[in-house]
Scaffold this active site. Structure first.
Site, PDB file in Angstrom:
ATOM      1  N   TRP A 156       0.835  -1.217   0.000  1.00 41.56           N
ATOM      2  CA  TRP A 156       0.000   0.000   0.000  1.00 41.56           C
ATOM      3  C   TRP A 156       0.861   1.254   0.000  1.00 41.56           C
ATOM      4  O   TRP A 156       0.556   2.238  -0.679  1.00 41.56           O
ATOM      5  CB  TRP A 156      -0.971  -0.002   1.180  1.00 41.56           C
ATOM      6  CG  TRP A 156      -1.922  -1.158   1.131  1.00 41.56           C
ATOM      7  CD1 TRP A 156      -2.060  -2.148   2.054  1.00 41.56           C
ATOM      8  CD2 TRP A 156      -2.860  -1.469   0.084  1.00 41.56           C
ATOM      9  NE1 TRP A 156      -3.012  -3.045   1.648  1.00 41.56           N
ATOM     10  CE2 TRP A 156      -3.521  -2.655   0.455  1.00 41.56           C
ATOM     11  CE3 TRP A 156      -3.208  -0.857  -1.130  1.00 41.56           C
ATOM     12  CZ2 TRP A 156      -4.510  -3.247  -0.339  1.00 41.56           C
ATOM     13  CZ3 TRP A 156      -4.189  -1.447  -1.929  1.00 41.56           C
ATOM     14  CH2 TRP A 156      -4.824  -2.623  -1.535  1.00 41.56           C
ATOM     15  N   ASP A 199      -1.754   6.853   6.224  1.00 43.86           N
ATOM     16  CA  ASP A 199      -2.792   5.902   5.815  1.00 43.86           C
ATOM     17  C   ASP A 199      -3.045   4.985   7.009  1.00 43.86           C
ATOM     18  O   ASP A 199      -2.223   4.137   7.330  1.00 43.86           O
ATOM     19  CB  ASP A 199      -2.285   5.099   4.601  1.00 43.86           C
ATOM     20  CG  ASP A 199      -3.243   3.984   4.180  1.00 43.86           C
ATOM     21  OD1 ASP A 199      -4.298   3.820   4.833  1.00 43.86           O
ATOM     22  OD2 ASP A 199      -2.933   3.285   3.196  1.00 43.86           O
ATOM     23  N   LYS A 214     -12.065  -1.786   7.314  1.00 38.57           N
ATOM     24  CA  LYS A 214     -11.233  -2.611   8.187  1.00 38.57           C
ATOM     25  C   LYS A 214     -11.435  -2.339   9.677  1.00 38.57           C
ATOM     26  O   LYS A 214     -10.908  -3.077  10.484  1.00 38.57           O
ATOM     27  CB  LYS A 214      -9.765  -2.475   7.814  1.00 38.57           C
ATOM     28  CG  LYS A 214      -9.469  -3.216   6.529  1.00 38.57           C
ATOM     29  CD  LYS A 214      -8.370  -2.605   5.738  1.00 38.57           C
ATOM     30  CE  LYS A 214      -8.297  -3.246   4.366  1.00 38.57           C
ATOM     31  NZ  LYS A 214      -7.562  -2.410   3.438  1.00 38.57           N
TER      32      LYS A 214
HETATM   33  C1  LIG Z   1      -6.890  -2.081   2.331  1.00 37.58           C
HETATM   34  C2  LIG Z   1      -5.907  -1.021   2.369  1.00 37.58           C
HETATM   35  C3  LIG Z   1      -5.823  -0.048   1.358  1.00 37.58           C
HETATM   36  C4  LIG Z   1      -6.704  -0.060   0.121  1.00 37.58           C
HETATM   37  O1  LIG Z   1      -7.962   0.361   0.463  1.00 37.58           O
HETATM   38  P1  LIG Z   1      -9.113   0.562  -0.625  1.00 37.58           P
HETATM   39  O2  LIG Z   1     -10.190   1.159   0.209  1.00 37.58           O
HETATM   40  O3  LIG Z   1      -9.445  -0.799  -1.151  1.00 37.58           O
HETATM   41  O4  LIG Z   1      -8.616   1.463  -1.676  1.00 37.58           O
HETATM   42  C5  LIG Z   1      -4.888   0.957   1.505  1.00 37.58           C
HETATM   43  N1  LIG Z   1      -4.079   1.009   2.569  1.00 37.58           N
HETATM   44  C6  LIG Z   1      -4.130   0.095   3.559  1.00 37.58           C
HETATM   45  C7  LIG Z   1      -3.211   0.205   4.710  1.00 37.58           C
HETATM   46  C8  LIG Z   1      -5.046  -0.950   3.480  1.00 37.58           C
HETATM   47  O5  LIG Z   1      -5.097  -1.863   4.456  1.00 37.58           O
END
Ligand SMILES: *Cc1c(COP(=O)(O)O)cnc(C)c1O
Length: 355
Positions: free
Chosen positions: A100, A167, A191
């Site tokens: 990511w 993020d 998540k």
């Molecule tokens: C799942 C995830 C993403 C991607 O997320 P989307 O909503 O599918 O774009 C980005 N960063 C992290 C840390 C993730 O766990």
């Protein structure tokens, strides 16, 4: 009963599913489904207001930060961040801790010069680099606080004297954070916050409007701030279910209380991985994630056998990401210690039957 260790979209509390299901049939005794009400209705305006105030309260978000509910997932933020924060001809710094983080840096390259300050790629992202310097002429520093795929987590915010963007898709609301350490926090909801379809952005207002670039309205944070997340039709249902989940979190005692549970859950599972000769953790011990626990076995045959046992015991979603292999148990807020114990029991049972 299923124990859902899926990485995302992931488990949410059963009572949230119940309420969410009810609202599809009749939302708040309006005689209408949550799926058919206007996003401009008073009822939905209250949902957005309450969701925002729950985020503010649970994370202790200061007044000079805006809270947005956007679409496009965390992946859209990979592009929106540089579009809104990286001046024409400017530079941004990125920490590379996995898939990511790499994707975020790759998107940013479309908007300026990107410096990777450190990377743990040399060891397949099994650790968090700590010795690095962020150049003081960077417009911002970006990192991923929890590496969902590799099972590593940054518990201490790296020191920088430039604005910091993080993020937090897979560990937001799992532990206490100091929002004012950051200038922008983003997280795909699926998540720990709610269902897929909504992305939370927490942004310090005064960092915007400095790029000198024309930003398409839909990708401009300022349009969404000015419209209170209602610039266009927001993801109504995803916001609603997130609100239910945040209410659940608040009733449990908030982030501080869930963090204590999360510590115990992670400790219990890692203790078994370290004790049981059939299993081996993949992440460096000091960087082990409390949300995604990655582990392997000695051979693919043993792994297939354990996966079959896990399935029999109702443990789902534990197969590891293809880039790590083995297993990944995602143990987000809504996953109870009962499910952790069920996984630990299966690991012990496996050991016993292979003595
Ligand atoms: C799942 C995830 C993403 C991607 O997320 P989307 O909503 O599918 O774009 C980005 N960063 C992290 C840390 C993730 O766990």
């Amino acid at each position: 009963m299923k124990h859902n260790f899926g990485a995302g979209p992931c488990i949410l509390p059963q009572e949230v599913f119940q309420e969410a299901a009810q609202a599809v049939l009749d939302f708040n005794n309006t005689g209408l489904s949550i799926l058919e009400i206007s996003h401009r209705s008073k009822e939905f305006e209250e949902v957005v207001k309450e969701t925002e105030s729950l985020v503010r309260e649970l994370l202790n978000v200061p007044e000079n930060y805006s809270i947005l509910f956007l679409q496009g997932g965390a992946s859209q933020q990979f592009a929106m961040v540089p579009m809104n924060l990286l001046p024409e001809g400017g530079k941004a710094a990125y920490l590379d801790t996995g898939v990511w983080a790499t994707k975020a840096a790759k998107e940013a390259k479309n908007f300026g010069q990107i410096e990777i300050v450190a990377s743990s790629k040399d060891k397949n992202y099994t650790y968090i680099p700590k010795d690095f310097e962020v150049p003081s002429d960077a417009a911002y520093f970006h990192f991923t606080s929890n590496n969902t795929i590799y099972g590593t987590e940054v518990f201490e915010k790296p020191q920088t004297n430039v604005p910091t963007v993080v993020d937090m898709s897979s560990d937001i609301f799992s532990r206490e954070i100091n929002v004012s350490d950051y200038d922008l926090i983003y997280a795909g909801a699926q998540k720990n916050m709610g269902p897929a379809g909504v992305t939370l952005v927490i942004i310090k207002n005064d960092i915007l409007g400095k790029t000198g670039r024309t930003i398409p309205t839909i990708f401009n944070y300022e349009s969404h701030i000015n419209a209170g997340s209602m610039y266009n039709t927001p993801p109504v249902y995803s916001i609603y279910v997130s609100m239910l989940n945040l209410r659940w979190l608040k009733a449990k005692g908030g982030v501080k209380a869930i963090e204590q549970e999360n510590i115990i859950k992670a400790r219990t599972l890692y203790a078994e991985i370290d004790r049981n000769p059939f299993f081996k953790g993949t992440a460096e011990v000091e960087d082990r994630s409390r949300m995604n626990v990655t582990f392997v076995m000695d051979t693919p045959e043993l792994e297939a056998e354990f996966l079959a046992l896990a399935k029999e015991r109702g443990l789902v979603g534990i197969k590891g990401h293809r880039s790590v292999g083995g297993f990944r148990a995602s143990i987000y807020n809504a996953l109870s210690i009962t499910s952790i114990n069920a996984l630990v029991d299966a690991m012990r049972e496996f050991e016993e039957s292979h003595k």
